[in-house]
Design a protein around this motif. Structure first.
Motif, short mmCIF file in Angstrom:
data_model
loop_
_atom_site.label_atom_id
_atom_site.label_comp_id
_atom_site.label_asym_id
_atom_site.label_seq_id
_atom_site.Cartn_x
_atom_site.Cartn_y
_atom_site.Cartn_z
N TRP A 395 -30.85 -77.69 -53.13
CA TRP A 395 -31.88 -76.66 -52.97
C TRP A 395 -31.75 -75.55 -54.00
N ASP A 396 -31.17 -75.86 -55.14
CA ASP A 396 -30.96 -74.88 -56.21
C ASP A 396 -32.32 -74.32 -56.68
N PRO A 397 -32.50 -73.00 -56.61
CA PRO A 397 -33.78 -72.41 -57.04
C PRO A 397 -34.14 -72.69 -58.49
N LYS A 398 -33.15 -73.04 -59.31
CA LYS A 398 -33.41 -73.32 -60.72
C LYS A 398 -33.88 -74.75 -60.96
N ASP A 399 -33.82 -75.58 -59.93
CA ASP A 399 -34.25 -76.98 -60.06
C ASP A 399 -35.77 -77.02 -60.22
N GLU A 400 -36.25 -77.60 -61.31
CA GLU A 400 -37.69 -77.66 -61.56
C GLU A 400 -38.40 -78.72 -60.72
N ASN A 401 -37.62 -79.65 -60.17
CA ASN A 401 -38.23 -80.72 -59.39
C ASN A 401 -37.42 -80.97 -58.11
N PRO A 402 -37.42 -80.02 -57.18
CA PRO A 402 -36.60 -80.15 -55.96
C PRO A 402 -37.07 -81.30 -55.09
N SER A 428 -39.51 -64.84 -57.45
CA SER A 428 -39.63 -66.11 -58.19
C SER A 428 -38.35 -66.43 -58.95
N GLY A 429 -37.76 -67.60 -58.64
CA GLY A 429 -36.59 -68.08 -59.35
C GLY A 429 -35.30 -67.38 -59.02
N ASP A 430 -35.31 -66.46 -58.05
CA ASP A 430 -34.08 -65.72 -57.77
C ASP A 430 -33.06 -66.61 -57.07
N ASN A 433 -33.72 -68.22 -53.55
CA ASN A 433 -35.08 -68.69 -53.26
C ASN A 433 -35.10 -70.21 -53.12
N SER A 434 -34.51 -70.68 -52.03
CA SER A 434 -34.40 -72.12 -51.81
C SER A 434 -35.75 -72.77 -51.52
N ALA A 435 -36.75 -71.97 -51.14
CA ALA A 435 -38.08 -72.52 -50.88
C ALA A 435 -38.87 -72.76 -52.17
N HIS A 436 -38.35 -72.31 -53.30
CA HIS A 436 -39.03 -72.45 -54.59
C HIS A 436 -40.43 -71.82 -54.52
N TYR A 437 -40.48 -70.66 -53.91
CA TYR A 437 -41.72 -69.91 -53.72
C TYR A 437 -41.95 -69.00 -54.92
N ALA A 438 -43.19 -68.89 -55.34
CA ALA A 438 -43.52 -68.01 -56.47
C ALA A 438 -44.86 -67.33 -56.20
#
Length: 510
Positions: A395-402, A428-430, A433-438
């Motif tokens: 669930w890494d927030p930096k993952d572009e394709n979770p 965004s991207g913090d 931010n495991s939900a990958h919300y922006a």
């Protein structure tokens, strides 16, 4: 005859010593864990913080209702967006009788924030807790703190930074400070029996503590003992038998037992950790707001809180605890399985959907209960238990394709300031931010609030931000569990606080 006299003296002494012990007022705490260290700058551990905070005071502190008030400082002022001025109280003594001065405060803050300041190249693990603190300076009895950027949260972080004696640290070093205490708090260290107990006695030279927390003065009791009892059943048994007076982390299943005992009671306080389910906003399923809404309406939070958590949690509809700065009343997504089914159908899943909920092993039972409730609305959730490191990577927030669907997790907010929880989990991207919300609008509000100096305006910005996430539902917001304590009825003048600190300064015994 000499032997007989010695025998009489020894016998008399044996009688006198127990009487002295009985006459001394004492509070015994059955505590879950031993301190990791007694060095205020060398840990990131709540249990350690609780023990240390009875031996040392901070520049600021919190009252039992979590309001920030001056302690070692007699007052403080924010003089610019990046500058704070603290007037240090005169007449404070360390336990060795030496005076506490502004130089000790500066030395403490430097030791916490300057790279390598703890000696041998070691930097304090608490450095990040003071954010952009850039430098400190002394002007008479004032300490001037300069930040590299605006950071209104600074006062909220200072109650957990204790002031040490510069002369004592220079004498014993960082290694010595791990086990030796020359504090300035209401109690001084008598003995640390590692793995067993920490024994303290009242410091009669104590200046009295925060004047805004009555009654200011010396501690009420002569002695305090933190007895290390990690095993839950043993801790409860010690309370019920009268061997200890306060226990932390009373489990919900023991509440009735403690309440039914004539000599004990249960005390609760809302904690500082918000629990929620992250929904993968970048995924095909939960990228659709209708699906996020469906989960919210399919989850009977009240049932889970009552049945699984024993009623010992407060429901939340946004990320903030009700006790946090900037928290506001938000619309609730009340349990409505028919609405949930309709939303599923509108999103293209008239027959329901199969998803996975990730969690750690400690929460398996709770998440299985959640899955059982969701299934009634057609959301068939399989519970997958993994280790923390694996989940953080997935669930890494930096993952572009979770790849995940749902993730039951939480975030602590010891400062009870939104900066400490809202930004990391929603910007965004913090980092949290495991939900990958922006949401650029939300990012703008959070950034504005981070540097806004006007308290009312800052609270208003967070109110608007909470309204946005309550509507967007990047997460399903669940609850803030209560901290539960078992307490002997002979203890008076004490109540738990939301920061988990067991402050025994004002606690008395009958």
């Amino acid at each position: 005859m000499g032997n007989f006299k010695n025998l009489l003296f020894a016998s008399a002494l044996a009688v006198i010593l127990p009487l002295q012990a009985v006459d001394a007022s004492e509070i015994r705490v059955g505590f879950t864990a031993d301190a990791l260290t007694l060095d205020p700058a060398n840990h990131r551990n709540r249990e350690t913080e609780t023990i240390i905070r009875n031996l040392y005071d901070g520049i600021l502190t919190r009252d039992a209702d979590m309001k920030i008030v001056p302690e070692i400082a007699e007052s403080f002022t924010q003089t610019s967006p990046t500058t704070f001025e603290f007037v240090i109280r005169k007449g404070i003594k360390f336990h060795d009788g030496s005076d506490l001065t502004a130089e000790d405060v500066k030395f403490t803050l430097d030791r916490l924030t300057v790279e390598g300041a703890m000696g041998d190249g070691q930097t304090s693990p608490r450095k990040s807790l003071l954010g952009p603190l850039k430098s400190t300076a002394v002007e008479g009895n004032k300490v001037i703190v300069t930040l590299s950027e605006p950071w209104p949260i600074l006062p909220a972080m200072l109650p957990v930074q204790e002031i040490v004696s510069k002369a004592f640290v220079e004498k014993v070093g960082t290694a010595g400070l791990a086990t030796q205490v020359n504090g300035n708090g209401p109690f001084k260290l008598t003995e640390w029996r590692k793995g067993d107990s920490i024994i303290m006695e009242r410091f009669d030279g104590y200046y009295g503590g925060a004047s805004d927390i009555p009654p200011a003065g010396k501690a009420c009791v002569d002695r305090v003992i933190f007895k290390v009892i990690p095993e839950t059943a043993s801790r409860v048994a010690a309370l019920l038998s009268g061997d200890v007076d306060i226990i932390n982390e009373l489990p919900p299943f023991s509440i009735a037992q403690v309440k039914n005992n004539p000599d004990t009671e249960v005390m609760t306080v809302n904690g500082t950790r918000s629990f929620f389910i992250a929904l993968n906003n970048k995924g095909k399923v939960f990228g659709d707001i209708k699906m996020r809404q469906a989960v919210a309406y399919a989850l009977d939070k009240k049932l889970i809180i009552d049945r699984i958590l024993g009623g010992n949690a407060v429901s939340i509809d946004g990320i903030l605890s009700p006790a946090a700065f900037g928290a506001s009343k938000l619309p609730s997504h009340d349990y409505d399985p028919q609405k949930a089914k309709a939303l599923l159908a509108a999103a293209g899943y008239p027959d329901g959907i199969d998803v996975v909920i990730d969690t750690e092993g400690a929460y398996k039972d709770t998440v299985q209960a959640i899955a059982s409730v969701l299934a009634k609305s057609g959301i068939r959730a399989k519970v997958e238990v993994s280790e923390s490191a694996i989940l953080k990577a997935k669930w890494d927030p930096k993952d572009e394709n979770p790849k995940g669907d749902m993730y039951f997790t939480s975030w602590g907010n010891g400062s009870l300031d939104p900066y400490d929880i809202f930004l990391p989990t929603h910007r965004s991207g913090d980092r949290g931010n495991s939900a990958h919300y922006a949401n650029p609008e939300l990012d703008k509000l959070l950034d504005q609030a981070s540097s806004e100096l006007d308290t009312a305006k800052r609270a208003g910005l967070y109110n608007k931000a909470e309204a946005i996430i309550n509507a967007d539902l990047p997460y399903v917001y669940l609850w803030v569990p209560q901290d539960i304590y078992g307490v002997s009825k002979r203890v008076k003048g004490w109540k738990p606080s939301a920061d988990s600190r067991i402050n025994l300064h004002d606690a008395c015994v009958e």
